[in-house]
Design a protein around this motif. Structure first.
Motif, PDB file in Angstrom:
ATOM      1  N   ALA A 308     -25.558 -20.724 -17.590  1.00 35.15           N
ATOM      2  CA  ALA A 308     -25.723 -20.816 -16.138  1.00 35.15           C
ATOM      3  C   ALA A 308     -27.204 -20.854 -15.767  1.00 35.15           C
ATOM      4  O   ALA A 308     -27.610 -21.614 -14.876  1.00 35.15           O
ATOM      5  CB  ALA A 308     -25.041 -19.629 -15.464  1.00 35.15           C
ATOM      6  N   TYR A 309     -28.016 -20.074 -16.447  1.00 36.08           N
ATOM      7  CA  TYR A 309     -29.459 -20.075 -16.176  1.00 36.08           C
ATOM      8  C   TYR A 309     -30.051 -21.451 -16.465  1.00 36.08           C
ATOM      9  O   TYR A 309     -30.821 -21.995 -15.665  1.00 36.08           O
ATOM     10  CB  TYR A 309     -30.162 -19.005 -17.008  1.00 36.08           C
ATOM     11  N   ASN A 335     -39.309 -11.584 -14.866  1.00 37.19           N
ATOM     12  CA  ASN A 335     -38.532 -11.889 -13.670  1.00 37.19           C
ATOM     13  C   ASN A 335     -38.919 -10.915 -12.553  1.00 37.19           C
ATOM     14  O   ASN A 335     -38.401  -9.804 -12.468  1.00 37.19           O
ATOM     15  CB  ASN A 335     -37.028 -11.781 -13.964  1.00 37.19           C
ATOM     16  N   PRO A 336     -39.829 -11.298 -11.680  1.00 41.57           N
ATOM     17  CA  PRO A 336     -40.295 -10.392 -10.617  1.00 41.57           C
ATOM     18  C   PRO A 336     -39.202  -9.997  -9.625  1.00 41.57           C
ATOM     19  O   PRO A 336     -39.349  -9.012  -8.910  1.00 41.57           O
ATOM     20  CB  PRO A 336     -41.412 -11.186  -9.927  1.00 41.57           C
ATOM     21  N   TYR A 337     -38.097 -10.749  -9.593  1.00 41.59           N
ATOM     22  CA  TYR A 337     -36.992 -10.352  -8.707  1.00 41.59           C
ATOM     23  C   TYR A 337     -36.491  -8.947  -9.068  1.00 41.59           C
ATOM     24  O   TYR A 337     -36.017  -8.211  -8.208  1.00 41.59           O
ATOM     25  CB  TYR A 337     -35.823 -11.335  -8.817  1.00 41.59           C
ATOM     26  N   GLY A 345     -30.803 -10.443  -4.921  1.00 39.60           N
ATOM     27  CA  GLY A 345     -30.197 -11.142  -6.051  1.00 39.60           C
ATOM     28  C   GLY A 345     -29.353 -12.329  -5.674  1.00 39.60           C
ATOM     29  O   GLY A 345     -29.434 -13.390  -6.306  1.00 39.60           O
ATOM     30  N   VAL A 346     -28.512 -12.208  -4.641  1.00 37.02           N
ATOM     31  CA  VAL A 346     -27.627 -13.324  -4.291  1.00 37.02           C
ATOM     32  C   VAL A 346     -28.391 -14.476  -3.652  1.00 37.02           C
ATOM     33  O   VAL A 346     -27.857 -15.585  -3.534  1.00 37.02           O
ATOM     34  CB  VAL A 346     -26.503 -12.863  -3.338  1.00 37.02           C
ATOM     35  N   HIS A 347     -29.629 -14.242  -3.259  1.00 31.17           N
ATOM     36  CA  HIS A 347     -30.443 -15.293  -2.646  1.00 31.17           C
ATOM     37  C   HIS A 347     -31.358 -15.979  -3.654  1.00 31.17           C
ATOM     38  O   HIS A 347     -31.982 -16.994  -3.332  1.00 31.17           O
ATOM     39  CB  HIS A 347     -31.287 -14.704  -1.509  1.00 31.17           C
ATOM     40  N   ALA A 348     -31.475 -15.415  -4.846  1.00 34.57           N
ATOM     41  CA  ALA A 348     -32.352 -15.965  -5.872  1.00 34.57           C
ATOM     42  C   ALA A 348     -31.534 -16.889  -6.776  1.00 34.57           C
ATOM     43  O   ALA A 348     -30.603 -16.432  -7.446  1.00 34.57           O
ATOM     44  CB  ALA A 348     -32.973 -14.836  -6.694  1.00 34.57           C
ATOM     45  N   PRO A 349     -31.843 -18.184  -6.819  1.00 35.65           N
ATOM     46  CA  PRO A 349     -31.022 -19.124  -7.591  1.00 35.65           C
ATOM     47  C   PRO A 349     -30.773 -18.698  -9.032  1.00 35.65           C
ATOM     48  O   PRO A 349     -29.644 -18.778  -9.523  1.00 35.65           O
ATOM     49  CB  PRO A 349     -31.829 -20.423  -7.507  1.00 35.65           C
ATOM     50  N   MET A 350     -31.825 -18.248  -9.741  1.00 33.95           N
ATOM     51  CA  MET A 350     -31.624 -17.897 -11.144  1.00 33.95           C
ATOM     52  C   MET A 350     -30.792 -16.632 -11.309  1.00 33.95           C
ATOM     53  O   MET A 350     -30.013 -16.504 -12.252  1.00 33.95           O
ATOM     54  CB  MET A 350     -32.965 -17.750 -11.857  1.00 33.95           C
ATOM     55  N   MET A 351     -30.927 -15.668 -10.361  1.00 39.97           N
ATOM     56  CA  MET A 351     -30.196 -14.408 -10.483  1.00 39.97           C
ATOM     57  C   MET A 351     -28.690 -14.615 -10.306  1.00 39.97           C
ATOM     58  O   MET A 351     -27.886 -13.812 -10.800  1.00 39.97           O
ATOM     59  CB  MET A 351     -30.708 -13.401  -9.465  1.00 39.97           C
ATOM     60  N   ARG A 352     -28.316 -15.681  -9.625  1.00 44.32           N
ATOM     61  CA  ARG A 352     -26.877 -15.921  -9.436  1.00 44.32           C
ATOM     62  C   ARG A 352     -26.162 -16.228 -10.752  1.00 44.32           C
ATOM     63  O   ARG A 352     -24.924 -16.170 -10.820  1.00 44.32           O
ATOM     64  CB  ARG A 352     -26.672 -17.046  -8.417  1.00 44.32           C
TER      65      ARG A 352
END
Length: 532
Positions: A308-309, A335-337, A345-352
């Protein structure tokens, strides 16, 4: 300290008080305007809505299930004189709300204030007197335990903070305040779930419709109907159309109740209390001594998240291996998120990518701990209807501090015995379980199953492995990440409290500011023991 607490046995009660603090001015017309905008070449305003559109579009959207248009309007309520049992069983039993609730952990409750049901055929004056006596007795135990435990909490905190004869008076004062808070945090376990709470509670219009429809679907149907009914009445007062145009009414027949007639091996009826005790023993055996036990998970989680990433960032496996993808997702140095205190998290494309791994846990915690655990709404749980799982025998959780103080433990066990005796006595008099169960203490054991994606579990574990987290949720979280380490060790390295994630990368290491626990957990997490 705890001097001056009233010793009288009177229980203060009052009907639920609901106030509408903020609301949309024209919620119904705003909904119809939103619906019209879907099929218009421009933005439609609520002032443009006609009566014909109210009739036609209102019916078409509501009765066909197109309810998002009714989600735009929000209503901010103030709630007073509502029970904590109602909040746990109904108001917070779903994800779609926002609440700021008075804390029993840090607000000392000097007065016995609790929900007392109105008199009825099955709850007469004698039953009411017994009910109020049980509540008053619980408050007496609360005061006594608060006074006993403060010496223990003070001693532990003095040791953690290295308090000595030369310590500054302000430092001593801070420790004393902390000791009091820690003492009442544990003493609150004896308080009844009937205890009042106060809160600010915000809902969307569609959620209010759902709650009105489902107001009987809890352990507290009478209180739920009263509170939700008042919410609906207040919304009708500013815009009657928002409810009156649809004529919906609360459901009365709930399948949970109709499916609750239980049979024994030979077809004979089995009392709920016996069935509940069998269930409790079976559930506890499956926990294998843990507070929370992993019962299911995505076996290929690391591989799926890596894929997914790569899909998000457009890389091939040759360019980004599975292990590299996992490190990019979870390593806070890359990953600074992961260092954000705002949960983005739900707004960060990679974190999804972390949404694709799920874990399911069976857990057993107290009613009061679960009232906090359920606030992690993106890790939903199947919580019990206590009315259908009540036991005649005391069934409760004992916090660490109580278990290690013989005098306090003896008093605590007596409080538990008295609470169950009072509850059973009401049931034996023919008082409905809905009423009798309000006498159960905060310590009442709650058994549930909950499932979350790694994305939302990460947020929960980050917050709840902090030493400031409630004791039971902390222990459950530690159990959960230990089991994650067993099945997916490559995912567990960068999981822990904020200080564990931030140490050596950014400052401040601890995000709690003046509420720093006093222990350098980041030096050896997860091996640093928690003492309080």
């Amino acid at each position: 300290m705890f001097e001056g607490a009233p010793s009288g046995s009177a229980v203060e009660t009052a009907p639920p008080r609901v106030t509408l603090r903020n609301a949309f001015a024209h919620p119904f017309d705003s909904a119809i305007a939103a619906a019209r905008t879907c099929y218009a070449p421009r933005l439609i305003g609520p002032e443009e809505i006609t009566e014909k559109q109210r009739v036609n579009i209102g019916a078409a959207t509501f009765h066909s299930g197109h309810h998002t248009v009714y989600q735009h309007a929000h209503f901010e309520f103030g709630l007073e004189n509502v029970s904590r049992h109602f909040v746990w069983s109904f108001l917070h039993a779903h994800p779609f709300y926002n609440s700021e609730q008075q804390s029993q952990r840090y607000v000392r409750l000097d007065r016995a204030q609790a929900y007392v049901p109105p008199l009825s055929l099955f709850f007469d004056e004698k039953a009411k007197l017994a009910y109020e006596q049980s509540i008053a007795r619980a408050w007496t135990y609360y005061r006594e335990l608060s006074a006993i435990l403060v010496a223990d909490t003070r001693s532990i905190l003095n040791d953690i903070w290295h308090i000595g004869p030369m310590s500054h008076p302000k430092r001593l004062q801070k420790i004393e305040r902390s000791a009091e808070k820690r003492a009442i945090e544990i003493a609150r376990y004896v308080l009844p779930v009937a205890a009042f709470t106060t809160m600010v509670h915000t809902l969307s219009g569609v959620v209010l419709h759902r709650l009105w429809r489902m107001s009987a679907a809890s352990d507290t149907p009478s209180e739920s109907r009263a509170v939700i009914g008042e919410m609906v009445a207040l919304v009708k007062a500013i815009d009657s159309q928002f409810f009156d145009r649809f004529g919906t009414a609360p459901l009365e027949e709930m399948p949970e109740w109709s499916g609750s007639s239980l049979n024994g091996h030979n077809g004979e009826a089995v009392p709920h209390s016996l069935s509940a005790e069998d269930f409790s023993r079976e559930f506890d055996a499956r926990l294998e001594g843990k507070t929370s036990r992993l019962v299911d998970y995505s076996p290929r989680a690391p591989r799926i998240m890596a894929e997914a990433y790569r899909a998000v960032v457009g890389l091939t496996e040759a360019q980004c291996s599975d292990s590299d993808a996992i490190d990019r997702l979870l390593n806070p140095a890359r990953n600074p998120y992961r260092l954000e205190t705002l949960n983005i998290g739900v707004h960060a494309p990679m974190m999804r990518a972390l949404q694709h791994a799920t874990y399911t846990f069976a857990k057993k915690i107290s009613h009061t701990a679960d009232s906090q655990d359920q606030r992690h709404r993106m890790v939903p749980g199947s919580r019990p209807l206590l009315t259908l799982s009540d036991t005649r025998q005391p069934d409760y959780i004992t916090p660490f501090l109580l278990a290690n103080n013989p005098r306090a433990k003896e008093l605590y066990d007596r409080a538990m015995h008295d609470a169950w005796t009072a509850k059973n006595d009401l049931l034996d008099r023919g008082v409905p379980a809905e009423i009798a169960l309000y006498l159960l203490p905060n310590a009442k054991a709650v058994r549930l199953v909950e499932t979350g994606s790694l994305l939302h579990l990460l947020h929960k574990w980050t917050m709840r492995t902090c030493f400031n987290a409630q004791e039971e949720i902390y222990q459950a979280s530690m159990d959960e990440i230990a089991q994650l380490r067993q099945v997916h060790p490559e995912l567990s390295r960068y999981i822990g409290p904020p200080c564990h994630l931030r140490a050596g990368i950014t400052t401040p290491i601890c995000t709690e500011g003046s509420h720093f626990c006093g222990v350098k957990v980041w030096l050896d997490f997860p091996n640093v023991p928690r003492r309080i």
